[in-house]
Design a protein around this motif. Sequence first.
Motif, PDB file in Angstrom:
ATOM      1  N   MET A 195      76.714  89.283  50.396  1.00  0.00           N
ATOM      2  CA  MET A 195      77.583  89.278  51.682  1.00  0.00           C
ATOM      3  C   MET A 195      78.368  90.443  51.520  1.00  0.00           C
ATOM      4  SD  MET A 195      80.464  86.966  53.536  1.00  0.00           S
ATOM      5  CE  MET A 195      81.780  87.311  52.403  1.00  0.00           C
ATOM      6  N   THR A 196      78.218  91.205  52.783  1.00  0.00           N
ATOM      7  CA  THR A 196      78.868  92.666  52.793  1.00  0.00           C
ATOM      8  C   THR A 196      80.334  92.599  53.444  1.00  0.00           C
ATOM      9  OG1 THR A 196      76.825  93.670  52.529  1.00  0.00           O
ATOM     10  CG2 THR A 196      78.622  94.949  53.124  1.00  0.00           C
ATOM     11  N   CYS A 197      81.539  93.384  52.795  1.00  0.00           N
ATOM     12  CA  CYS A 197      82.535  93.324  53.689  1.00  0.00           C
ATOM     13  C   CYS A 197      82.403  94.122  54.754  1.00  0.00           C
ATOM     14  CB  CYS A 197      83.726  93.682  52.803  1.00  0.00           C
ATOM     15  SG  CYS A 197      84.307  92.499  51.279  1.00  0.00           S
ATOM     16  N   THR A 198      83.275  93.746  55.902  1.00  0.00           N
ATOM     17  CA  THR A 198      83.087  94.817  56.959  1.00  0.00           C
ATOM     18  C   THR A 198      84.040  96.039  56.927  1.00  0.00           C
ATOM     19  OG1 THR A 198      85.439  93.781  57.830  1.00  0.00           O
ATOM     20  CG2 THR A 198      83.491  92.627  58.599  1.00  0.00           C
ATOM     21  N   ALA A 199      83.808  96.992  57.506  1.00  0.00           N
ATOM     22  CA  ALA A 199      84.159  98.494  57.446  1.00  0.00           C
ATOM     23  C   ALA A 199      85.785  98.183  57.481  1.00  0.00           C
ATOM     24  CB  ALA A 199      83.732  99.117  58.744  1.00  0.00           C
ATOM     25  N   GLY A 200      86.233  99.075  56.466  1.00  0.00           N
ATOM     26  CA  GLY A 200      87.775  99.091  56.385  1.00  0.00           C
ATOM     27  C   GLY A 200      88.319  98.164  55.586  1.00  0.00           C
ATOM     28  N   THR A 201      87.222  97.181  54.732  1.00  0.00           N
ATOM     29  CA  THR A 201      87.961  96.199  53.728  1.00  0.00           C
ATOM     30  C   THR A 201      87.102  96.457  52.656  1.00  0.00           C
ATOM     31  OG1 THR A 201      86.408  94.475  54.621  1.00  0.00           O
ATOM     32  CG2 THR A 201      88.444  94.590  55.770  1.00  0.00           C
ATOM     33  N   GLU A 202      87.655  95.682  51.513  1.00  0.00           N
ATOM     34  CA  GLU A 202      87.134  95.609  50.332  1.00  0.00           C
ATOM     35  C   GLU A 202      87.081  94.414  49.767  1.00  0.00           C
ATOM     36  OE1 GLU A 202      89.051  98.355  47.618  1.00  0.00           O
ATOM     37  OE2 GLU A 202      90.597  97.083  47.274  1.00  0.00           O
ATOM     38  N   CYS A 203      86.087  94.084  48.711  1.00  0.00           N
ATOM     39  CA  CYS A 203      86.195  92.765  48.128  1.00  0.00           C
ATOM     40  C   CYS A 203      87.205  92.623  46.820  1.00  0.00           C
ATOM     41  CB  CYS A 203      84.861  92.490  47.486  1.00  0.00           C
ATOM     42  SG  CYS A 203      84.454  90.870  46.524  1.00  0.00           S
ATOM     43  N   ARG A 204      87.956  91.383  46.899  1.00  0.00           N
ATOM     44  CA  ARG A 204      88.985  91.222  45.918  1.00  0.00           C
ATOM     45  C   ARG A 204      89.037  89.698  45.624  1.00  0.00           C
ATOM     46  NH1 ARG A 204      94.667  94.185  47.647  1.00  0.00           N
ATOM     47  NH2 ARG A 204      93.975  96.421  47.418  1.00  0.00           N
ATOM     48  N   THR A 205      89.737  89.429  44.302  1.00  0.00           N
ATOM     49  CA  THR A 205      89.511  87.955  43.883  1.00  0.00           C
ATOM     50  C   THR A 205      90.970  87.614  44.127  1.00  0.00           C
ATOM     51  OG1 THR A 205      88.080  88.469  42.229  1.00  0.00           O
ATOM     52  CG2 THR A 205      89.153  86.598  41.932  1.00  0.00           C
ATOM     53  N   VAL A 206      91.125  86.611  45.190  1.00  0.00           N
ATOM     54  CA  VAL A 206      92.541  85.975  45.244  1.00  0.00           C
ATOM     55  C   VAL A 206      92.256  84.404  45.109  1.00  0.00           C
ATOM     56  CG1 VAL A 206      94.266  85.638  47.078  1.00  0.00           C
ATOM     57  CG2 VAL A 206      93.030  87.533  47.120  1.00  0.00           C
ATOM     58  N   ASN A 207      93.308  83.813  44.250  1.00  0.00           N
ATOM     59  CA  ASN A 207      92.992  82.482  44.066  1.00  0.00           C
ATOM     60  C   ASN A 207      91.546  81.971  43.671  1.00  0.00           C
ATOM     61  OD1 ASN A 207      95.530  81.974  44.794  1.00  0.00           O
ATOM     62  ND2 ASN A 207      94.912  81.487  46.882  1.00  0.00           N
ATOM     63  N   ASN A 208      91.096  82.898  42.368  1.00  0.00           N
ATOM     64  CA  ASN A 208      89.626  82.821  41.820  1.00  0.00           C
ATOM     65  C   ASN A 208      88.765  82.923  42.792  1.00  0.00           C
ATOM     66  OD1 ASN A 208      91.126  82.540  39.206  1.00  0.00           O
ATOM     67  ND2 ASN A 208      91.452  80.260  39.611  1.00  0.00           N
ATOM     68  N   LYS A 209      88.898  83.320  44.143  1.00  0.00           N
ATOM     69  CA  LYS A 209      87.682  83.431  44.997  1.00  0.00           C
ATOM     70  C   LYS A 209      87.741  84.833  45.436  1.00  0.00           C
ATOM     71  CE  LYS A 209      88.388  78.749  46.760  1.00  0.00           C
ATOM     72  NZ  LYS A 209      88.320  77.841  48.094  1.00  0.00           N
ATOM     73  N   ALA A 210      86.655  85.438  45.874  1.00  0.00           N
ATOM     74  CA  ALA A 210      86.097  86.727  46.529  1.00  0.00           C
ATOM     75  C   ALA A 210      86.609  86.701  47.861  1.00  0.00           C
ATOM     76  CB  ALA A 210      84.709  87.121  46.145  1.00  0.00           C
ATOM     77  N   VAL A 211      87.390  87.625  48.356  1.00  0.00           N
ATOM     78  CA  VAL A 211      87.750  87.699  49.651  1.00  0.00           C
ATOM     79  C   VAL A 211      87.714  89.286  50.203  1.00  0.00           C
ATOM     80  CG1 VAL A 211      89.372  85.779  49.779  1.00  0.00           C
ATOM     81  CG2 VAL A 211      90.145  88.059  48.832  1.00  0.00           C
ATOM     82  N   CYS A 212      87.487  89.497  51.407  1.00  0.00           N
ATOM     83  CA  CYS A 212      87.286  90.879  51.830  1.00  0.00           C
ATOM     84  C   CYS A 212      88.811  91.017  52.352  1.00  0.00           C
ATOM     85  CB  CYS A 212      86.610  91.086  53.060  1.00  0.00           C
ATOM     86  SG  CYS A 212      84.763  90.831  52.480  1.00  0.00           S
ATOM     87  N   ALA A 213      89.340  92.153  51.652  1.00  0.00           N
ATOM     88  CA  ALA A 213      90.869  92.492  52.265  1.00  0.00           C
ATOM     89  C   ALA A 213      91.196  93.876  52.346  1.00  0.00           C
ATOM     90  CB  ALA A 213      91.852  92.180  51.075  1.00  0.00           C
TER      91      ALA A 213
END
Length: 308
Positions: A1-19
């Motif tokens: 899965m690719t993050c949308t424009a203007g966001t990046e992948c981060r790990t929060v609560n041991n999960k990958a999120v786009c932020a």
Amino acid sequence: MTCTAGTECRTVNNKAVCADPNAPVESSTSTETKVACDTNNSTMCDASDKSAFYMCTDKFWTKMQCDGANVCMARDGKTACVDQATADAPVLPCTVANATQCAPDNQKIFQICIDDYWTNSTCADDNYCLLRGDSAVCVDKATANAPVLPCTTAKATRCIDGAPQKYQFCYDGYWSNSTCTDNNYCLFRGESALCVDKATAEAPVQPCTKANATRCVDEDELIYQLCYDGFWSNSTCDTGNVCRMPDTGKNAVCMDKDEAYLSITMSTLHEPTPFRGTISMGVSVRDALSWGPSVVLGALAIAFGVGI
């Protein structure tokens, strides 16, 4: 899965999120009870901690920390981490995106219209905010404090009376100050101001007619003059060189000082060679030597019309 424009992948609560890439990392000290949220990546400031905010991650609010000394600021439903001065600035609405203005109470601060609100920013170094036309610009203190004088020709330049190392240029309908570099001085020639060395700036104003013509200066062999915009402007030969006029009607040249003096010495001290006429009778030297004395004297008598 690719993050949308203007966001990046981060790990929060041991999960990958786009932020948001500008959002700080999750606070590691948070022990608060999880509170549900509706829209992922939405944010809100923490009412009890000005340096923290919440981000909606996987349908729960997660506490995040602003970087350094920044604090959370909410404007028009959006959250951002900003410096304290910006957060403390009055909330003033604006209508033109990216418009700029100077702050009314601080000469070093200018404001940008972002998301319908004026946001503070600071001029770098020793610069100050100056409003010219419809835009705020950061300039040196002398320019910022100069009298506001209108002008009509864009990019026109002129020197300033009483400030020989400064000049003005026409920007957005107003004269703005600037300073010549390298200890140069302002000189107005034709229709423009130029930054030149002090000797050129203080030289007498002498008109000329042939553009780009050059000549030496009698009073100083290190200086030559260039015909520019109808006036002779001084320039200086490089170190170790002097100005010389090789031929009448030609341009001046800068040549090595030793060579210039040598050429003058040779042409001055060498005496001209006396003129000596030569006579040729069509006889080679070898043939003449083979003749006897009487033949030679007879030939001379014929040549000069003298009797022997």
